[in-house]
Scaffold this motif. Structure first.
Motif, mmCIF file in Angstrom:
data_model
loop_
_atom_site.group_PDB
_atom_site.id
_atom_site.type_symbol
_atom_site.label_atom_id
_atom_site.label_comp_id
_atom_site.label_asym_id
_atom_site.label_seq_id
_atom_site.Cartn_x
_atom_site.Cartn_y
_atom_site.Cartn_z
ATOM 1 N N LEU A 109 -45.550 10.497 -46.134
ATOM 2 C CA LEU A 109 -45.122 9.874 -44.876
ATOM 3 C C LEU A 109 -44.523 10.899 -43.916
ATOM 4 C CD1 LEU A 109 -43.607 6.601 -46.344
ATOM 5 C CD2 LEU A 109 -45.780 6.871 -45.138
ATOM 6 N N LEU A 110 -43.875 11.934 -44.443
ATOM 7 C CA LEU A 110 -43.392 13.014 -43.568
ATOM 8 C C LEU A 110 -44.562 13.722 -42.882
ATOM 9 C CD1 LEU A 110 -40.472 14.674 -45.582
ATOM 10 C CD2 LEU A 110 -40.325 13.545 -43.349
ATOM 11 N N THR A 132 -48.335 4.538 -48.000
ATOM 12 C CA THR A 132 -48.047 3.111 -48.129
ATOM 13 C C THR A 132 -48.499 2.575 -49.484
ATOM 14 O OG1 THR A 132 -48.305 2.849 -45.736
ATOM 15 C CG2 THR A 132 -48.424 0.859 -47.079
ATOM 16 N N LEU A 133 -49.669 3.004 -49.929
ATOM 17 C CA LEU A 133 -50.158 2.555 -51.236
ATOM 18 C C LEU A 133 -49.251 3.027 -52.368
ATOM 19 C CD1 LEU A 133 -54.006 3.096 -50.808
ATOM 20 C CD2 LEU A 133 -52.753 0.935 -50.783
ATOM 21 N N SER A 165 -34.748 7.321 -53.537
ATOM 22 C CA SER A 165 -36.038 7.849 -53.091
ATOM 23 C C SER A 165 -36.909 6.737 -52.509
ATOM 24 C CB SER A 165 -36.761 8.537 -54.258
ATOM 25 O OG SER A 165 -36.969 7.623 -55.317
ATOM 26 N N THR A 166 -36.878 5.566 -53.140
ATOM 27 C CA THR A 166 -37.642 4.442 -52.605
ATOM 28 C C THR A 166 -37.094 4.005 -51.251
ATOM 29 O OG1 THR A 166 -37.929 3.720 -54.889
ATOM 30 C CG2 THR A 166 -38.583 2.190 -53.162
ATOM 31 N N VAL A 226 -37.627 3.882 -45.307
ATOM 32 C CA VAL A 226 -37.139 4.238 -43.966
ATOM 33 C C VAL A 226 -38.168 5.104 -43.239
ATOM 34 C CG1 VAL A 226 -35.344 5.496 -42.717
ATOM 35 C CG2 VAL A 226 -34.722 3.993 -44.618
ATOM 36 N N LEU A 227 -38.798 6.028 -43.968
ATOM 37 C CA LEU A 227 -39.853 6.841 -43.359
ATOM 38 C C LEU A 227 -41.044 5.979 -42.949
ATOM 39 C CD1 LEU A 227 -39.878 10.075 -45.544
ATOM 40 C CD2 LEU A 227 -39.351 9.898 -43.113
ATOM 41 N N MET A 228 -41.323 4.933 -43.705
ATOM 42 C CA MET A 228 -42.401 4.033 -43.324
ATOM 43 C C MET A 228 -42.080 3.337 -42.005
ATOM 44 S SD MET A 228 -45.275 2.630 -43.650
ATOM 45 C CE MET A 228 -45.728 3.375 -45.197
#
Length: 636
Positions: free
Chosen positions: A415-416, A445-446, A470-471, A476-478
């Motif tokens: 995601l980064l 996302t998957l 981590s989740t 938050v990155l999503m």
């Protein structure tokens, strides 16, 4: 002294004049027939008696071009042609349609097939002389090598001699190509089997032989010549040897043909000079994964992959500087990058990640140079090269992300990368960067969905076992990806004109964002290690659902008079999210929450519902009053 006159010459001239006279007679008859047809079509033409009673009325217009010396006199009854119309002409005689010639009867087809078959059979014979004769013990090493050299030189000499004769192009090319490919195989055998030459010297001689062959191909302006040399040498070299030195000989073929591509636009040569080295290297890497290869073998495989990639990249950049639109050069670059994308599997995870990361940096730099307007004109890297470099670099970057992370942290890395590509795509309006970002976002996302699926979010003991900081960070990155992605899509050309596209974009962003918001709050609650952390996370999620629904409703009400489509979409989304928040509140939170958490959730959601309902009623009441008063206040 008077020379005698040849009576045979006089006879031939008499016959030719007689033939010419007869042909002129036939031509005169055809002309008379054509004149008769014209007169029959136009009865008032000169030379045809016409009575005054049969004369047609004169129609003003444009007289036709009668031709054949026939001109319309003044006052003639010859009917003119209306302006813009074409006069009827004599029937066109069409010759018989010649039947299509079968492919085996076309000029040069059989000769080319026979020549290609001769090249293959002759080269197989050379290989038998060098390898099978040695295995059977026939002759000695020196006679075999000398015979191969003499045979190759004789073939090249015969090809040069035949090429200069009439109709000798196909034969000369096939003979010379066979001789040069045979000489190349001879050098491979001398280096790999008999070891009379050191690898470095053998490769230098092979480079000289190939350079001589492609130079002759350039002189004869024949791409098939160069292709036959490369294909013949590449296909039969593995029969001579299967040692690692084979990769070096195939790379020599790739390198020797680069100067040819700078001068000649030969797309087939682009492929055949690169494909053998790529296939052999990838196959060698794949075979090395089945056992534990020695360190020096891994090193040479890695070196071969680097050499193929460097030759492919440098050759591509040099070619497109001369021929900017050479798409085959870009495709060859992608082909040459394949070994570098496969070779990391021979190393440990961290070393593989470093190799993939460095290769990704190089390829993405090339892509960035092609995308920058000023730098792209300076270095002359076309867009199609940038696309291929971006695709190869992105795959290498994906390998680096997988190598440096674990299952829980992999979505963070993906995601980064997606956020970075989205920022570049939105800033410079690059659809290719947006596409790469979408791929990384989908993969992230998957992986996040696998790490925090609905069952984990709804079950307390599963959430406490799997979810954590981590989740939460990945979720938050999503949300960040969604926000930056919406901004990026609105800046890309051709993506904001359709209301359907905008609606679909908001729906996808809303559903994914809602799930990411829930995963973030529940994971943060579990990460606190409090006894009620799971319950606190869900209560906060419900409140945030209702807050987002209220914000969507207020946004839609505020833009009700500005944009009907945007307002309708926002109001619909807000109402759906309100319904979802109420369902979660009564079906999940009411059974799970207890004490003050349940009270706080119901109070906050209730207040937000009152706020949204009050504002909703006020806006529509004001709109109804305005519509009711407008006819009386309108100017008469």
């Amino acid at each position: 002294m008077t020379r005698s006159i040849d009576p045979a010459l006089i006879g031939r001239l008499s016959e030719e004049f007689a033939t010419l006279g007869s042909q002129l007679g036939v031509l005169g008859q055809d002309l008379e027939l054509l004149r008769t047809q014209v007169i029959a079509d136009w009865p008032g033409a000169p030379g045809v008696p016409a009575s005054g009673e049969s004369r047609a009325p004169v129609v003003q217009g444009t007289w036709p071009q009668a031709g054949l010396g026939v001109r319309p006199p003044v006052g003639s009854t010859w009917p003119p042609v209306e302006s813009g119309a074409r006069p009827p002409g004599p029937p066109v005689r069409r010759g018989p349609v010649s039947p299509r010639t079968p492919w085996w009867q076309q000029d040069g087809m059989i000769s080319r097939l026979l020549a290609a078959a001769g090249v293959g059979v002759t080269l197989i014979g050379v290989v038998m002389l060098l390898v099978l004769a040695a295995q059977a013990g026939f002759f000695g090493p020196v006679p075999r090598v000398v015979a191969g050299v003499v045979f190759s030189v004789a073939l090249v000499g015969a090809g040069v001699r035949v090429f200069g004769r009439a109709g000798g192009r196909v034969g000369g090319i096939s003979l010379a190509a066979t001789g040069i490919a045979g000489a190349y195989l001879d050098v491979v055998a001398v280096t790999a089997i008999y070891e009379w030459l050191s690898p470095a010297l053998g490769l230098a001689v092979a480079l000289a032989v190939t350079a001589g062959g492609v130079t002759l191909a350039m002189r004869w302006q024949s791409q098939p010549f160069a292709v036959l040399v490369v294909v013949g040498a590449a296909v039969l070299s593995p029969v001579v040897t299967t040692e690692l030195v084979l990769l070096a000989f195939l790379i020599v073929l790739q390198l020797a043909c680069v100067p040819v591509q700078l001068v000649r636009d030969w797309p087939v040569l682009h492929v055949v000079r690169t494909l053998p080295a790529v296939l052999a290297t990838v196959l060698a890497i794949a075979l090395a994964t089945f056992d534990t290869p020695a360190r020096d073998r891994v090193f040479w495989l890695f070196t071969a992959a680097i050499a193929i990639a460097v030759i492919g990249l440098v050759g591509c950049l040099l070619v497109v500087r001369r021929r900017y639109g050479d798409v085959m050069a870009a495709l060859t670059l992608g082909l040459a990058a394949a070994p570098m994308l496969v070779v990391p599997i021979l190393f440990t995870e961290h070393i593989a990640a470093i190799i993939a990361g460095l290769f990704a940096a190089v390829m993405l730099t090339v892509a960035a140079l092609s995308a920058a307007p000023k730098l792209g004109e300076l270095v002359r890297i076309p867009g199609h090269v940038g696309i291929v470099a971006a695709a190869s670099g992105s795959f290498a970057l994906l390998e680096a992300c997988v190598g440096v992370t674990e299952t829980q942290t992999l979505p963070i890395a993906l995601l980064l990368v997606s956020v970075g590509f989205l920022g570049v795509a939105g800033q410079h309006r690059l659809p290719i960067a947006a596409g790469i970002a979408t791929v990384f976002a989908a993969l992230g996302t998957l992986v996040l969905f696998d790490s925090a699926n609905p069952e984990m979010l709804a079950t307390q003991h599963l959430a406490e076992q799997t979810l954590g900081i981590s989740t939460a960070l990945a979720a938050v990155l999503m949300l960040t990806v969604i926000a930056v992605g919406v901004w990026c899509v609105r800046r890309l050309p051709g993506t904001t004109g359709s209301e359907t596209t905008q609606s679909l974009l908001w729906i996808i962003a809303g559903v994914v964002g809602l799930y990411a918001l829930t995963a973030a709050t529940v994971s943060l609650g579990v990460a606190t290690r409090l006894p009620d952390g799971f319950i606190i996370g869900h209560s906060v999620a419900t409140i945030l659902w209702m807050a987002a629904a209220t914000a969507a409703l207020l946004f839609g009400l505020r833009n009700l008079a500005r944009s009907a489509s945007i307002s309708k979409l926002a109001l619909g989304s807000g109402l759906l999210l309100t319904a979802a928040a109420l369902v979660k509140l009564f079906l999940f939170d009411l059974a799970t929450l207890d004490g003050l958490l349940r009270v706080a959730a119901f109070l906050v959601v209730g207040v937000l519902l009152l706020l949204a309902g009050t504002r909703y009623a006020r806006v529509f009441a004001e709109a109804g009053a305005t519509n009711h008063d407008s006819p009386r206040t309108a100017p008469r």
